[in-house]
Enzyme design. Structure first.
Site, short mmCIF file in Angstrom:
data_model
loop_
_atom_site.label_atom_id
_atom_site.label_comp_id
_atom_site.label_asym_id
_atom_site.label_seq_id
_atom_site.Cartn_x
_atom_site.Cartn_y
_atom_site.Cartn_z
N HIS A 133 -37.46 9.24 20.35
CA HIS A 133 -37.67 10.66 20.02
C HIS A 133 -38.86 10.76 19.09
CE1 HIS A 133 -35.81 9.59 16.15
NE2 HIS A 133 -34.94 8.91 16.85
N HIS A 172 -35.27 13.66 14.22
CA HIS A 172 -35.50 14.01 15.62
C HIS A 172 -36.50 15.15 15.57
CE1 HIS A 172 -31.34 12.24 16.85
NE2 HIS A 172 -32.20 11.35 16.44
N GLU A 195 -34.87 -0.71 16.95
CA GLU A 195 -35.62 0.54 16.86
C GLU A 195 -36.80 0.40 15.92
OE1 GLU A 195 -33.42 3.81 15.05
OE2 GLU A 195 -34.80 5.26 15.96
N HIS A 254 -23.02 6.98 16.91
CA HIS A 254 -23.19 7.67 15.62
C HIS A 254 -22.10 7.25 14.64
CE1 HIS A 254 -25.81 11.09 17.50
NE2 HIS A 254 -26.42 9.93 17.42
N ASP A 287 -37.00 5.50 10.46
CA ASP A 287 -35.82 5.43 11.33
C ASP A 287 -35.85 4.07 12.02
OD1 ASP A 287 -33.72 5.81 13.04
OD2 ASP A 287 -34.63 7.45 14.18
N ASP A 318 -28.63 0.98 11.39
CA ASP A 318 -29.60 2.02 11.73
C ASP A 318 -29.75 2.86 10.47
OD1 ASP A 318 -31.05 4.19 12.66
OD2 ASP A 318 -29.83 4.50 14.45
N HIS A 345 -28.13 6.24 26.09
CA HIS A 345 -28.99 7.20 25.37
C HIS A 345 -30.45 7.03 25.78
CE1 HIS A 345 -30.42 4.07 22.55
NE2 HIS A 345 -29.17 3.66 22.44
N GLU A 367 -36.28 2.71 20.86
CA GLU A 367 -34.98 2.20 20.43
C GLU A 367 -33.99 1.95 21.56
OE1 GLU A 367 -32.53 5.17 18.38
OE2 GLU A 367 -34.27 6.50 18.33
N TYR A 423 -24.54 -1.60 24.79
CA TYR A 423 -23.27 -1.38 24.09
C TYR A 423 -22.16 -1.74 25.07
CZ TYR A 423 -26.83 1.29 21.69
OH TYR A 423 -28.02 1.65 21.09
N ARG A 458 -28.92 -2.54 19.13
CA ARG A 458 -30.06 -1.61 19.28
C ARG A 458 -31.18 -2.16 18.42
NH1 ARG A 458 -27.55 2.66 18.48
NH2 ARG A 458 -27.87 3.15 16.29
N ASP A 516 -17.15 24.96 -4.36
CA ASP A 516 -18.45 25.58 -4.66
C ASP A 516 -19.51 24.53 -4.99
OD1 ASP A 516 -17.39 24.75 -6.99
OD2 ASP A 516 -17.68 26.62 -8.09
#
Ligand code: GLY
Ligand code: MN
Ligand code: MN
Length: 440
Positions: A354, A361, A414, A242, A271, A259, A350, A384, A388, A412, A37
């Site tokens: 955005h 986003h 960004e 991610h 971001d 990131d 990717h 960005e 990879y 990356r 809870d």
């Protein structure tokens, strides 16, 4: 600077103007349970926040442009109740909703069911986002169904149920002067945190210890916390887009991709991604790929200007990356053909950015059918690009196998970029990215 009550009132006036004769029902977020809870820290629904600045769960806002003589902004809120507030904290209650948040009228949330149908009477339609608000949706359907039942006799009913999203999100997409100021603040704190992180990172530290430095800075600077789960990814972990486990030891000779961005008290977000050598020295392969991503990123940032499109920004980055990868022998063939076939996607999978705002986003269309939305002053987007290099995705037929010396490199870069009258403003330029600034 904070977003003043007058600005929230202006937003509501613009939204009401655009609704025409349609009534809108915009719910606040509920509290979300984490486990057992225990609840997550409260996070307001950005649409509701944009129109009200009211930061409590389980409220509902009604916008009633069909009642020019009556109340047009009605809030349903948790009423004041000392026995509840002693557990979960202060509530503004109905009185505060009117006096402090500008509602024409406020009622206890428990009265929504009995009052909603009356408020919606006379509206040409109902604007409500179906599928997102399970606690409010049945009440809206019930009120709507009642109107449809009576329509043959009354001759009037809100026949259409429509989404408020396109109207509202068009407003949110264009940031005001005050919003840009808040986004500069989110960008400042986020950029400082990246600078601190680079100063502490060294071989042998755990990724999580670097995450702690970043998030401590967010809180010290008065931010609410992180805008999203911070990604602190050493070496090959950076090839997981991610990655949020953040629990590996940083290795001598690897790169570190971070990131991370903060979310301010009023939910504006930063971001930022930066990538740098953990031991302060790029290897030849790391430097070659880093310089390639940086030149693609700088070219893509330079492409941000009124009249351009997010698609154009992406295409700029893709073309530069593909050209560079061909030069390095990681791709082969004719540039246009590689781009058309997507034969680079095992290395760059990717989009290049955005919209950014109250949501990381952020809302707003990128295209309307075949038409790409043109950038306008006040829009904010991330830029960005990355590369990879790993074995996770198969090399497309006809493309070269990847030599071991490239593998485990994830990069990356960004930035958060606002469109201005004649070009752009890089909100996150204070987070350094030139190779010389990253080496020691
Ligand atoms: N940090 C999420 C993103 O860059 O889109
Ligand atoms: Mn982003
Ligand atoms: Mn990011």
């Amino acid at each position: 600077m904070t977003i003043s009550t007058e600005i929230y009132a202006e937003r509501r006036a613009r939204f009401l103007g655009r609704l025409g004769g349609v009534a809108a029902v915009i719910p606040a977020a509920p509290l979300a349970v984490h486990h057992a809870d225990c609840e997550w820290p409260f996070r307001q629904n950005s649409d509701f926040w944009y129109l009200t600045g009211f930061d409590e769960p389980d409220a509902v806002a009604l916008f009633l442009p069909h009642r020019p003589e009556g109340e047009q902004f009605v809030l349903f809120v948790q009423p004041k109740e000392p026995s509840a507030e002693v557990w979960t904290g202060f509530r503004w209650g109905c009185e505060g909703a009117v006096e402090r948040f500008g509602a024409d009228l406020a009622h206890p949330r428990a009265e929504l069911e009995e009052r909603l149908a009356d408020y919606l009477k006379g509206a040409e339609g109902i604007a409500f986002r179906v599928g997102k608000h399970p606690q409010v949706e049945p009440l809206v359907f019930q009120a709507w169904a009642g109107q449809l039942d009576r329509a043959p006799r009354s001759g009037a009913a809100a026949l259409a149920l429509v989404s408020p999203c396109s109207l509202l999100h068009e407003l949110r997409l264009r940031k005001s002067t005050e919003e840009l100021e808040r986004m500069r603040e989110a960008a400042r704190i986020s950029a400082e945190a990246h600078e601190l992180a680079r100063q502490v990172a060294r071989p042998g530290l755990n990724e999580r210890q670097v995450q702690a430095v970043i998030e401590q800075h967010f809180l010290e600077q008065g931010a609410r916390g992180t805008a999203y789960g911070s990604i602190v990814a050493g070496g090959d972990n950076a090839c997981v887009l991610h990655y949020t486990a953040n629990n590996a030891i940083l290795r001598d000779g690897d790169l570190l991709l971070i990131d991370a961005g903060c979310s301010l008290n009023d939910y504006y977000n930063g971001d930022i991604t930066r990538t740098f050598p953990i031991n302060g020295r790029f290897s030849a392969e790391q430097r070659a790929l880093y310089e390639l991503v940086l030149s693609a990123q700088e070219a893509a940032v330079a492409a941000v200007a009124p009249g351009q499109t997010a698609e154009g920004v992406h295409d700029t980055a893709v073309r530069m990356l593909v050209e560079g990868l061909v030069d390095l022998g990681l791709l082969c063939g004719e540039i246009d053909g590689i781009i058309e076939q997507g034969a680079y996607r095992h290395l760059y999978m990717h989009r290049t950015g955005h919209w950014l705002g109250l949501d990381v986003h952020d809302v707003g269309a990128y295209r309307l059918g075949e038409h790409h939305v043109e950038l306008e002053p006040g829009m904010v987007l991330t830029v960005e690009p990355g590369l990879y290099v790993s074995d996770r995705l198969p090399v497309p037929e006809g493309q070269p196998a990847i030599e071991a010396r490239w593998k485990g490199i994830g990069i990356r870069i960004e930035d958060d970029v606002a469109v201005t009258d004649h070009g752009h403003e890089n909100l996150t330029a204070a987070a350094l990215k030139a190779p010389a600034a990253l080496e020691r």
